[in-house]
Design a protein around this motif. Structure first.
Motif, PDB file in Angstrom:
ATOM      1  N   LEU A 129       9.796   5.689  14.186  1.00  0.00           N
ATOM      2  CA  LEU A 129       9.930   4.488  13.248  1.00  0.00           C
ATOM      3  C   LEU A 129       8.545   3.748  13.885  1.00  0.00           C
ATOM      4  N   SER A 130       8.706   4.236  15.264  1.00  0.00           N
ATOM      5  CA  SER A 130       8.032   2.326  15.269  1.00  0.00           C
ATOM      6  C   SER A 130       6.658   2.743  15.090  1.00  0.00           C
ATOM      7  N   GLY A 131       6.188   4.157  14.324  1.00  0.00           N
ATOM      8  CA  GLY A 131       4.625   4.116  14.037  1.00  0.00           C
ATOM      9  C   GLY A 131       4.734   3.606  12.495  1.00  0.00           C
ATOM     10  N   LEU A 132       6.225   4.044  12.135  1.00  0.00           N
ATOM     11  CA  LEU A 132       5.900   4.088  10.754  1.00  0.00           C
ATOM     12  C   LEU A 132       6.457   2.555   9.878  1.00  0.00           C
ATOM     13  N   SER A 133       7.312   1.791  11.136  1.00  0.00           N
ATOM     14  CA  SER A 133       7.565   0.464  10.478  1.00  0.00           C
ATOM     15  C   SER A 133       5.706   0.040  10.816  1.00  0.00           C
ATOM     16  N   ALA A 134       5.222  -0.128  11.679  1.00  0.00           N
ATOM     17  CA  ALA A 134       3.600  -0.518  12.172  1.00  0.00           C
ATOM     18  C   ALA A 134       2.965  -0.363  10.618  1.00  0.00           C
ATOM     19  N   MET A 135       3.175   1.329   9.924  1.00  0.00           N
ATOM     20  CA  MET A 135       2.194   1.363   8.797  1.00  0.00           C
ATOM     21  C   MET A 135       2.608   0.612   7.829  1.00  0.00           C
ATOM     22  N   MET A 136       3.794   0.451   7.883  1.00  0.00           N
ATOM     23  CA  MET A 136       4.963  -0.768   6.307  1.00  0.00           C
ATOM     24  C   MET A 136       4.483  -1.666   6.291  1.00  0.00           C
ATOM     25  N   ASP A 137       4.882  -2.346   7.596  1.00  0.00           N
ATOM     26  CA  ASP A 137       4.524  -3.940   7.716  1.00  0.00           C
ATOM     27  C   ASP A 137       3.448  -4.861   6.904  1.00  0.00           C
ATOM     28  N   PRO A 138       3.855  -5.392   6.226  1.00  0.00           N
ATOM     29  CA  PRO A 138       2.937  -6.177   5.320  1.00  0.00           C
ATOM     30  C   PRO A 138       2.443  -7.678   5.887  1.00  0.00           C
ATOM     31  N   GLY A 139       2.655  -8.072   7.253  1.00  0.00           N
ATOM     32  CA  GLY A 139       2.363  -8.482   7.798  1.00  0.00           C
ATOM     33  C   GLY A 139       2.843 -10.344   7.282  1.00  0.00           C
ATOM     34  N   GLN A 140       2.410 -11.160   7.622  1.00  0.00           N
ATOM     35  CA  GLN A 140       3.041 -12.676   7.565  1.00  0.00           C
ATOM     36  C   GLN A 140       2.168 -13.294   6.246  1.00  0.00           C
ATOM     37  N   GLY A 141       0.773 -12.090   5.481  1.00  0.00           N
ATOM     38  CA  GLY A 141       0.452 -13.540   4.696  1.00  0.00           C
ATOM     39  C   GLY A 141      -0.630 -13.783   4.970  1.00  0.00           C
ATOM     40  N   MET A 179       0.627  -1.259  -0.369  1.00  0.00           N
ATOM     41  CA  MET A 179       0.067  -0.055  -0.406  1.00  0.00           C
ATOM     42  C   MET A 179       0.626   0.487   0.243  1.00  0.00           C
ATOM     43  N   ALA A 180       0.941   2.041  -0.944  1.00  0.00           N
ATOM     44  CA  ALA A 180       1.144   3.498  -0.958  1.00  0.00           C
ATOM     45  C   ALA A 180       0.546   4.492   0.061  1.00  0.00           C
ATOM     46  N   TYR A 181       1.707   5.059   0.559  1.00  0.00           N
ATOM     47  CA  TYR A 181       0.990   6.583   1.633  1.00  0.00           C
ATOM     48  C   TYR A 181       2.130   7.748   0.675  1.00  0.00           C
ATOM     49  N   THR A 182       1.036   9.051   0.779  1.00  0.00           N
ATOM     50  CA  THR A 182       2.315  10.411   1.228  1.00  0.00           C
ATOM     51  C   THR A 182       2.833  10.766   1.433  1.00  0.00           C
ATOM     52  N   ILE A 183       3.191  11.520   1.681  1.00  0.00           N
ATOM     53  CA  ILE A 183       4.358  12.099   2.864  1.00  0.00           C
ATOM     54  C   ILE A 183       3.782  12.526   3.517  1.00  0.00           C
ATOM     55  N   GLU A 184       2.969  13.462   3.060  1.00  0.00           N
ATOM     56  CA  GLU A 184       1.892  14.038   4.088  1.00  0.00           C
ATOM     57  C   GLU A 184       0.792  12.978   5.306  1.00  0.00           C
ATOM     58  N   ALA A 211      17.794   2.776  -0.899  1.00  0.00           N
ATOM     59  CA  ALA A 211      16.755   3.717  -1.116  1.00  0.00           C
ATOM     60  C   ALA A 211      16.451   3.727  -2.089  1.00  0.00           C
ATOM     61  N   GLY A 212      14.683   2.749  -3.571  1.00  0.00           N
ATOM     62  CA  GLY A 212      14.583   3.666  -4.510  1.00  0.00           C
ATOM     63  C   GLY A 212      13.802   4.924  -4.685  1.00  0.00           C
ATOM     64  N   PRO A 213      12.831   5.364  -5.900  1.00  0.00           N
ATOM     65  CA  PRO A 213      11.950   6.340  -5.871  1.00  0.00           C
ATOM     66  C   PRO A 213      11.131   6.091  -4.777  1.00  0.00           C
ATOM     67  N   HIS A 214      10.744   5.093  -5.186  1.00  0.00           N
ATOM     68  CA  HIS A 214       9.290   4.822  -3.899  1.00  0.00           C
ATOM     69  C   HIS A 214       9.544   4.418  -2.591  1.00  0.00           C
ATOM     70  N   GLN A 215      10.716   5.016  -2.423  1.00  0.00           N
ATOM     71  CA  GLN A 215      10.419   3.964  -0.607  1.00  0.00           C
ATOM     72  C   GLN A 215      11.097   5.748  -0.471  1.00  0.00           C
ATOM     73  N   LEU A 216      11.252   5.563   1.251  1.00  0.00           N
ATOM     74  CA  LEU A 216      11.651   6.585   1.991  1.00  0.00           C
ATOM     75  C   LEU A 216      12.564   6.072   2.849  1.00  0.00           C
ATOM     76  N   ALA A 217      14.219   7.469   2.664  1.00  0.00           N
ATOM     77  CA  ALA A 217      15.322   6.805   3.033  1.00  0.00           C
ATOM     78  C   ALA A 217      14.783   7.023   4.737  1.00  0.00           C
ATOM     79  N   LEU A 218      15.486   6.214   5.148  1.00  0.00           N
ATOM     80  CA  LEU A 218      16.126   5.891   6.852  1.00  0.00           C
ATOM     81  C   LEU A 218      16.923   7.024   6.709  1.00  0.00           C
ATOM     82  N   ALA A 219      16.979   7.916   6.839  1.00  0.00           N
ATOM     83  CA  ALA A 219      18.532   8.603   7.074  1.00  0.00           C
ATOM     84  C   ALA A 219      18.009   9.905   8.453  1.00  0.00           C
ATOM     85  N   MET A 220      18.114   8.985   9.729  1.00  0.00           N
ATOM     86  CA  MET A 220      17.141   9.619  10.547  1.00  0.00           C
ATOM     87  C   MET A 220      18.736  10.284  11.979  1.00  0.00           C
ATOM     88  N   LYS A 221      19.706   9.922  11.112  1.00  0.00           N
ATOM     89  CA  LYS A 221      21.002  10.969  11.248  1.00  0.00           C
ATOM     90  C   LYS A 221      21.819  11.675  10.913  1.00  0.00           C
TER      91      LYS A 221
END
Length: 363
Positions: A84-96, A1-6, A33-43
């Motif tokens: 990142l805690s909330g972000l990882s929850a949004m992006m987790d595809p689960g186990q299928g 699933m895709a999400y906007t930055i906003e 990171a590709g063009p459709h991924q959010l890079a995690l550059a937190m430092k």
């Protein structure tokens, strides 16, 4: 699933900057990171790898100059790792796993499954078990008779839960976890050498062979809400009363919790921690990997132990402990520094003895 930055920033309570309508489908490290991924550059040191990837947007630290980093958009948070805690929850595809009960699962007629419960292939749910709404039971899991498992939980592959175990809501167990195995409780007809050693600290008295009689585990395990248990973790049931795990406690892989232990709320027990029987642990305790705790001792609130610490006696609240046997970390570090200086000290003493000897001979 895709999400906007906003959308992501709004969900995380963070600030969105730049082209906030850019959509991302996942996250990645800056160099990958590709063009459709959010890079995690937190430092700042992570951001140095951004030119190696193709990210258009990144999650950054507060005050970062996102435009100077060549980005089109950014999400900025004062505490990026918490975001990142909330972000990882949004992006987790689960186990299928599929919804509903798999045809190969065995569910006892008297078991109660709440709304939206999923049961994976070859899972077994015993008589009288009650599973809360929205909980996912993975493949090859076993849930014993009269178990209560709360809502919105998730059991990964091969989790075993013994009879009469009580677990709260939002419980997570990783593959191979065992909840409610029997305690390691044995007794000899006469006072054993081990019992004598406990009293004498070394002398086991007359040595004689004895058989060990099993003490059955009549208690169970009681686990609060929001608890997580790692892969191949084992939690023994109590001898008479329950072993207890408090709300919000997180238990890592390969942790052993003995019978009758009581663990408080919001504790972190890291990999290969071992608690012997009847240990009582307060709230907000952190035990680093391979911490060992002797039986029948108390560990107070907010205690922190360093890696491979061995607790042999009660620990007051708020202490930071290290070593074997454990002492306060600052004292342990001073001892360690002293040990490192011993070789030089011996050399200096030898030189001093030689000097004194030479002076005596010259007199």
């Amino acid at each position: 699933m895709a999400y906007t930055i906003e959308q992501i920033a709004a969900a995380l309570g963070a600030e969105a900057l730049g082209a906030v309508d850019i959509e991302v489908e996942g996250v990645a490290e800056p160099a990958d990171a590709g063009p459709h991924q959010l890079a995690l550059a937190m430092k700042p040191e992570y951001a140095e790898a951004l030119p190696q990837g193709q990210a258009r947007a990144a999650m950054l630290w507060d005050g970062a100059d996102w435009q100077a980093l060549g980005l089109e958009a950014a999400i900025v948070s004062p505490r990026p790792r918490f975001a990142l805690s909330g972000l990882s929850a949004m992006m987790d595809p689960g186990q299928g796993w599929q919804d509903g009960v798999h045809p190969s699962a065995v569910v006892h007629d008297t078991a109660e499954l709440g709304d939206g419960v999923s049961v994976g292939p070859l899972a077994v749910i015993g008589k009288g078990a009650r599973i809360g709404a929205g909980t996912v039971i993975g493949p090859q899991c076993f849930i014993g008779s009269d178990v209560v498992l709360g809502a919105q939980g998730g059991l990964r592959e091969g989790v075993r839960i013994g009879a009469r175990v009580m677990i709260g809501d939002r419980f997570i167990a990783q593959p191979g976890a065992v909840i409610g195995s029997d305690g390691f409780s044995y007794v000899t007809p006469e006072v054993s050498g081990a019992e004598k050693v406990r009293q004498t600290l070394g002398d086991q008295g007359e040595i004689k062979a004895q058989k060990h009689a099993r003490i059955h585990s009549l208690g169970a395990v009681s686990i609060g809400n929001d608890v997580e248990v790692g892969a191949n973790c084992t939690i023994d049931r109590g001898t008479v009363r329950d072993t207890v795990i408090g709300n919000g406690t997180k238990i890592d892989n390969l942790v052993q919790i003995g019978h009758n232990c009581i663990i408080g709320s919001d504790c972190l027990l890291c990999g290969q921690v071992g608690l012997a029987g009847s240990v009582k642990v307060g709230d907000n305790v952190i035990m680093a990997g391979q911490t060992g705790v002797a039986d029948n001792i108390f560990v107070g609130d907010n205690v922190i132990t360093g890696g491979a610490t061995k607790l042999m006696s009660n620990v007051p609240k708020g202490r930071v402990m290290l070593g074997y046997p454990a002492i306060q970390m600052d004292s342990q570090m001073e001892i360690y520094k002293g040990l490192r200086r011993l070789k030089r000290l011996f050399r200096d003493v030898a030189d001093l003895k030689k000097t004194v000897s030479n002076n005596s001979q010259s007199d």
